[in-house]
Write an enzyme that holds these catalytic residues in place. Structure first.
Site, PDB file in Angstrom:
ATOM      1  N   ASP A 237       0.839  -1.197   0.000  1.00 20.27           N
ATOM      2  CA  ASP A 237       0.000   0.000   0.000  1.00 20.27           C
ATOM      3  C   ASP A 237       0.879   1.254   0.000  1.00 20.27           C
ATOM      4  OD1 ASP A 237      -1.746   2.142   0.697  1.00 20.27           O
ATOM      5  OD2 ASP A 237      -3.068   0.769   1.748  1.00 20.27           O
ATOM      6  N   GLY A 263      -1.579  -4.407  -3.193  1.00 20.52           N
ATOM      7  CA  GLY A 263      -1.529  -2.999  -2.847  1.00 20.52           C
ATOM      8  C   GLY A 263      -2.681  -2.537  -1.993  1.00 20.52           C
ATOM      9  N   HIS A 264      -3.107  -1.291  -2.243  1.00 21.77           N
ATOM     10  CA  HIS A 264      -4.106  -0.610  -1.426  1.00 21.77           C
ATOM     11  C   HIS A 264      -5.460  -1.311  -1.498  1.00 21.77           C
ATOM     12  CE1 HIS A 264      -5.781   2.851   0.649  1.00 21.77           C
ATOM     13  NE2 HIS A 264      -6.609   3.133  -0.348  1.00 21.77           N
ATOM     14  N   PHE A 265      -5.940  -1.590  -2.706  1.00 16.74           N
ATOM     15  CA  PHE A 265      -7.238  -2.225  -2.891  1.00 16.74           C
ATOM     16  C   PHE A 265      -7.068  -3.741  -2.902  1.00 16.74           C
ATOM     17  CE2 PHE A 265      -8.277   2.029  -4.412  1.00 16.74           C
ATOM     18  CZ  PHE A 265      -9.543   2.228  -3.886  1.00 16.74           C
ATOM     19  N   ALA A 266      -6.785  -4.284  -1.745  1.00 18.03           N
ATOM     20  CA  ALA A 266      -6.419  -5.701  -1.641  1.00 18.03           C
ATOM     21  C   ALA A 266      -7.535  -6.638  -2.100  1.00 18.03           C
ATOM     22  CB  ALA A 266      -6.020  -6.026  -0.198  1.00 18.03           C
TER      23      ALA A 266
END
Length: 284
Positions: A237, A263-266
Site C-alpha cells: 500500500d 496494494g491498497h485495494f487488496a
C-alpha cells in the site's frame, strides 16, 4: 449463495444506498469502504461471506449511489459522515455487529466503536489506519494542505482526483496488473467526475487531519476494550504502511495481522484469501 439486495435507507432525510446479503439471523458485519470507491469494492467479498454473515455495505455520503448534497447544505467532515453512518446502523437495525473498515471507512468505523463500544463485536481492518507510523510519505502533499490550507495547496491536491491517479491506486504494488479489473477504476472515476464531487473530496482531504488527531482516542479504545481484531493488509500500500497494521498489536496484543502480496485495494486481487482469513478468524 445468498441473494444480494440493493436498497436505500432514509437517514434523517438523506438517501443512503446500501448492499445487503445474508440471513438476518447470522452474525452482522458492516462493511465500510474508502476513497474514492463505494460499496462496489465489496462485490467479490460479499458472495464469499453471505452464507456465514448478514452483510450490509453502505455507500458513504458523497460517494457511490448515496446522495451527495451540496456543500452548502451538508458539511463534508469525517465527524459528520460517522454521524450519518451511526444513524444508518440504527435505521437498518444493526444493534450489535462486527465492522470491516478500509481507508476512509476506518476513521468512520473507529468513531462508531469509540461512541458505542458495546455494539462492536469485532473489527476487521483492511488497510484502515489508526497510527502515525502507518502514514507514508504519500501523505505529504495533504499534510502541506493541513498546515497551510491555502487555495494553492488545495488546487495541488486535484492530482489525487485524476483518472490516472485512481488507476495507480488500484494497481500500485500489484505483482500482476492484469489481475485488477478495470471496472472498479472506471466506476470510481465516473463518481469523481460528477459535478461538485471534486470539492467534496478536497474538503475531506483537509478534514482528514481530524482523524489523525483522534488516533490517541482510537488507541485508548483499543487498549480499554480489546475488541477482537483482524488486520488484513495489502503490504505494498503506498499510503498505509505495514507498520500501521503491526501497531494494532501494541494496544490489542491478541490482534491477528495478516499481510497479502498486493496494494491498497487488496480485495481486487485477494478477495478469496481475505474471505478465508475472516471465516477462520470467526471460527476460533
Amino acid at each position: 449463495m445468498s441473494t444480494l439486495r440493493y436498497r436505500y435507507a432514509d437517514v434523517d432525510g438523506l438517501k443512503v444506498f446500501y448492499r445487503e446479503a445474508g440471513s438476518a439471523d447470522k452474525p452482522k458485519l458492516l462493511l465500510l469502504h474508502g476513497f474514492p470507491s463505494s460499496g462496489h469494492m465489496f462485490r467479490d467479498l460479499i458472495p464469499l461471506l453471505s452464507e456465514d454473515f448478514h452483510l450490509i455495505a453502505p455507500d458513504l455520503p458523497g460517494f457511490g449511489q448515496t446522495e451527495m448534497p451540496p456543500r452548502e447544505q451538508f458539511g463534508y467532515t469525517f465527524d459528520h459522515i460517522a454521524q450519518v453512518i451511526d444513524r444508518f446502523t440504527e435505521v437498518v437495525g444493526l444493534d450489535r455487529f462486527a465492522v470491516y473498515v478500509f481507508d476512509y471507512g476506518a476513521p468512520t468505523g473507529f468513531r462508531l466503536a469509540v461512541k458505542h463500544p458495546e455494539r462492536i463485536t469485532a473489527i476487521i481492518s483492511q488497510n484502515g489506519n489508526a497510527y502515525e507510523e502507518g502514514l507514508s510519505d504519500g501523505w505529504n502533499p495533504i499534510r502541506a494542505y493541513w498546515q497551510n490550507p491555502s487555495q494553492a495547496n488545495r488546487e495541488a491536491l486535484r492530482a489525487f482526483l485524476a483518472p490516472e491517479t485512481t488507476r495507480w491506486q488500484y494497481t500500485h504494488g500489484v505483482p500482476d496488473e492484469s489481475a485488477v479489473s478495470p471496472d472498479g477504476i472506471a466506476l470510481d472515476n465516473y463518481y469523481l467526475a460528477r459535478h461538485g464531487a471534486d470539492d467534496v473530496q478536497l474538503d475531506l482531504f483537509l478534514d482528514y487531519q481530524s482523524n489523525v488527531a483522534l488516533y490517541p482516542a482510537f488507541q485508548t479504545y483499543f487498549r480499554t476494550h480489546r475488541p477482537r481484531f483482524l488486520a488484513v493488509w495489502g503490504k505494498h500500500d503506498p499510503f498505509f504502511l505495514p507498520a500501521g497494521a503491526e501497531a494494532f498489536k501494541r494496544d490489542i496484543p491478541q490482534a491477528k495481522v495478516t499481510f497479502f502480496d498486493t496494494g491498497h485495494f487488496a480485495l481486487e486481487t485477494h478477495a478469496k484469501e481475505i474471505a478465508r482469513a475472516i471465516r477462520d478468524f470467526f471460527a476460533v
